[in-house]
Design a protein around this motif. Sequence first.
Motif, PDB file in Angstrom:
ATOM      1  N   THR A 224       0.833  -1.211   0.000  1.00  0.00           N
ATOM      2  CA  THR A 224       0.000   0.000   0.000  1.00  0.00           C
ATOM      3  C   THR A 224       0.863   1.256   0.000  1.00  0.00           C
ATOM      4  O   THR A 224       0.580   2.222  -0.723  1.00  0.00           O
ATOM      5  N   ILE A 225       1.918   1.257   0.800  1.00  0.00           N
ATOM      6  CA  ILE A 225       2.808   2.421   0.879  1.00  0.00           C
ATOM      7  C   ILE A 225       3.472   2.694  -0.468  1.00  0.00           C
ATOM      8  O   ILE A 225       3.584   3.849  -0.900  1.00  0.00           O
ATOM      9  N   LEU A 226       3.888   1.633  -1.166  1.00  0.00           N
ATOM     10  CA  LEU A 226       4.561   1.805  -2.458  1.00  0.00           C
ATOM     11  C   LEU A 226       3.631   2.375  -3.521  1.00  0.00           C
ATOM     12  O   LEU A 226       4.100   2.953  -4.508  1.00  0.00           O
ATOM     13  N   ARG A 227       2.307   2.221  -3.297  1.00  0.00           N
ATOM     14  CA  ARG A 227       1.343   2.768  -4.269  1.00  0.00           C
ATOM     15  C   ARG A 227       1.008   4.223  -4.009  1.00  0.00           C
ATOM     16  O   ARG A 227       0.318   4.857  -4.810  1.00  0.00           O
ATOM     17  N   ILE A 228       1.464   4.771  -2.867  1.00  0.00           N
ATOM     18  CA  ILE A 228       1.215   6.193  -2.570  1.00  0.00           C
ATOM     19  C   ILE A 228       2.047   7.038  -3.529  1.00  0.00           C
ATOM     20  O   ILE A 228       3.267   6.864  -3.632  1.00  0.00           O
ATOM     21  N   PRO A 229       1.426   7.970  -4.254  1.00  0.00           N
ATOM     22  CA  PRO A 229       2.152   8.695  -5.302  1.00  0.00           C
ATOM     23  C   PRO A 229       3.241   9.639  -4.805  1.00  0.00           C
ATOM     24  O   PRO A 229       4.308   9.741  -5.392  1.00  0.00           O
ATOM     25  N   THR A 231       6.249  11.219  -2.392  1.00  0.00           N
ATOM     26  CA  THR A 231       7.329  10.750  -1.515  1.00  0.00           C
ATOM     27  C   THR A 231       7.040  11.084  -0.063  1.00  0.00           C
ATOM     28  O   THR A 231       7.273  10.274   0.843  1.00  0.00           O
ATOM     29  N   THR A 232       6.500  12.291   0.170  1.00  0.00           N
ATOM     30  CA  THR A 232       6.160  12.713   1.532  1.00  0.00           C
ATOM     31  C   THR A 232       5.106  11.799   2.140  1.00  0.00           C
ATOM     32  O   THR A 232       5.193  11.414   3.303  1.00  0.00           O
ATOM     33  N   GLY A 233       4.119  11.427   1.346  1.00  0.00           N
ATOM     34  CA  GLY A 233       3.061  10.534   1.821  1.00  0.00           C
ATOM     35  C   GLY A 233       3.602   9.165   2.174  1.00  0.00           C
ATOM     36  O   GLY A 233       3.208   8.574   3.180  1.00  0.00           O
ATOM     37  N   ARG A 234       4.522   8.653   1.339  1.00  0.00           N
ATOM     38  CA  ARG A 234       5.126   7.347   1.624  1.00  0.00           C
ATOM     39  C   ARG A 234       5.942   7.389   2.909  1.00  0.00           C
ATOM     40  O   ARG A 234       5.875   6.471   3.733  1.00  0.00           O
ATOM     41  N   GLN A 235       6.720   8.460   3.088  1.00  0.00           N
ATOM     42  CA  GLN A 235       7.542   8.582   4.301  1.00  0.00           C
ATOM     43  C   GLN A 235       6.671   8.674   5.546  1.00  0.00           C
ATOM     44  O   GLN A 235       6.966   8.055   6.575  1.00  0.00           O
ATOM     45  N   LYS A 236       5.584   9.441   5.460  1.00  0.00           N
ATOM     46  CA  LYS A 236       4.692   9.597   6.613  1.00  0.00           C
ATOM     47  C   LYS A 236       4.015   8.281   6.964  1.00  0.00           C
ATOM     48  O   LYS A 236       3.909   7.912   8.149  1.00  0.00           O
ATOM     49  N   ALA A 237       3.577   7.541   5.949  1.00  0.00           N
ATOM     50  CA  ALA A 237       2.913   6.262   6.200  1.00  0.00           C
ATOM     51  C   ALA A 237       3.886   5.254   6.795  1.00  0.00           C
ATOM     52  O   ALA A 237       3.551   4.533   7.743  1.00  0.00           O
ATOM     53  N   PHE A 238       5.100   5.205   6.246  1.00  0.00           N
ATOM     54  CA  PHE A 238       6.074   4.225   6.742  1.00  0.00           C
ATOM     55  C   PHE A 238       6.544   4.566   8.146  1.00  0.00           C
ATOM     56  O   PHE A 238       6.837   3.668   8.940  1.00  0.00           O
ATOM     57  N   SER A 239       6.605   5.858   8.487  1.00  0.00           N
ATOM     58  CA  SER A 239       7.073   6.249   9.826  1.00  0.00           C
ATOM     59  C   SER A 239       6.136   5.772  10.922  1.00  0.00           C
ATOM     60  O   SER A 239       6.557   5.581  12.063  1.00  0.00           O
ATOM     61  N   THR A 240       4.851   5.569  10.587  1.00  0.00           N
ATOM     62  CA  THR A 240       3.888   5.123  11.604  1.00  0.00           C
ATOM     63  C   THR A 240       4.055   3.650  11.973  1.00  0.00           C
ATOM     64  O   THR A 240       3.543   3.209  12.997  1.00  0.00           O
ATOM     65  N   CYS A 241       4.752   2.887  11.124  1.00  0.00           N
ATOM     66  CA  CYS A 241       4.890   1.450  11.415  1.00  0.00           C
ATOM     67  C   CYS A 241       6.344   0.988  11.462  1.00  0.00           C
ATOM     68  O   CYS A 241       6.599  -0.180  11.783  1.00  0.00           O
ATOM     69  N   SER A 242       7.305   1.873  11.153  1.00  0.00           N
ATOM     70  CA  SER A 242       8.708   1.455  11.105  1.00  0.00           C
ATOM     71  C   SER A 242       9.224   1.019  12.480  1.00  0.00           C
ATOM     72  O   SER A 242       9.992   0.054  12.582  1.00  0.00           O
ATOM     73  N   SER A 243       8.807   1.709  13.536  1.00  0.00           N
ATOM     74  CA  SER A 243       9.252   1.347  14.885  1.00  0.00           C
ATOM     75  C   SER A 243       8.812  -0.067  15.240  1.00  0.00           C
ATOM     76  O   SER A 243       9.583  -0.878  15.762  1.00  0.00           O
ATOM     77  N   HIS A 244       7.540  -0.350  14.964  1.00  0.00           N
ATOM     78  CA  HIS A 244       7.007  -1.678  15.272  1.00  0.00           C
ATOM     79  C   HIS A 244       7.695  -2.746  14.434  1.00  0.00           C
ATOM     80  O   HIS A 244       7.968  -3.857  14.917  1.00  0.00           O
ATOM     81  N   LEU A 245       8.017  -2.425  13.187  1.00  0.00           N
ATOM     82  CA  LEU A 245       8.689  -3.379  12.306  1.00  0.00           C
ATOM     83  C   LEU A 245      10.082  -3.729  12.837  1.00  0.00           C
ATOM     84  O   LEU A 245      10.512  -4.890  12.778  1.00  0.00           O
ATOM     85  N   ILE A 246      10.791  -2.738  13.381  1.00  0.00           N
ATOM     86  CA  ILE A 246      12.111  -2.976  13.977  1.00  0.00           C
ATOM     87  C   ILE A 246      11.989  -3.926  15.173  1.00  0.00           C
ATOM     88  O   ILE A 246      12.763  -4.883  15.316  1.00  0.00           O
ATOM     89  N   VAL A 247      11.000  -3.664  16.036  1.00  0.00           N
ATOM     90  CA  VAL A 247      10.786  -4.496  17.232  1.00  0.00           C
ATOM     91  C   VAL A 247      10.462  -5.938  16.829  1.00  0.00           C
ATOM     92  O   VAL A 247      11.019  -6.894  17.387  1.00  0.00           O
TER      93      VAL A 247
END
Length: 319
Positions: A224-229, A231-247
Amino acid sequence: MFLLFKVPSLKFILLGFGNLPQLQILSFLVFLVIYIVTVSGNMLIIVLVVADQHLHTPMYFFLGNLSCLETCYTSTILPRLLASLLTGDRTISVSGCFVQFYCFGCLITTECYLLAVMSYDRYLAICKPLHYATLMNSRLCLQLAAGSWISGFLTCVITMWFMLQLIFCGPNEIDHFFCDFSPMLKLSCSDTSMITLVSFILASINTPCPFLLTVTSYVCIIATILRIPSTTGRQKAFSTCSSHLIVVTVFYGTLMTVYLLPKTSTLKALNKVFSVFYTVLTPMLNPLIYSLRNKEVKEALRKMELKLADAAHGSRKSH
């Protein structure tokens, strides 16, 4: 020393990391600092989630549950390890060992489910944003959190019942720094085929299922993130789940290394080291990962600091 017992007054010996008296004080200080940082960091997350209205959302509700779990998780293992490093007494009663094993098993199973729930929450938030508020309501949040805790505790009741039927004999030394399943089972002179089968079935349900749900959620999230047109939108979406992905990566990576790799003599010592990662280091790193990479948590912390500063200033003025 050879023993035959089911009597709680008798003892196991936790060998820990070997007999290295020259490193005992250093190890004690390192683990003490880790324990203080872990408990302080996780308790701070809990306080912020409860006190700050802006953090009263499903994501932070689950994060508060994770912090509570990891405070209990660390407190199950580290205080006993610290006591043995400080006093040199590595014995633990049979009943105490069973209690530690049960609590550890409950909490690690609960964490598997809770991480899956958190990934599902991020899936709904990113992949179905228009329906998120309706789907992830307060009732579902409570049900998912309660289900995670109950699943962990009920699963371990079954394993614990079989463990209590065993007779332990032979050397009473557990080659680990806490009472884990496999090292304890090696000391039993009972037939362990049934409990081994039961534990395998339970592990096959309680680890791969949450793991597959977590992986599936993140595959959908990344797609879903890769389909966001933008770059700012992709970064914002990924930042909401990147912490959990690391854990999730650190937790499951070290967990699978310990429990799925073959138990060769070469890997035996390394298993203890990897066990430190998911039992000691991951609970310490989680508050740091979530707070340092999360604007809302940092903002809540800043507001709390201002409130405390104002309260201290007001107290000085009143005197």
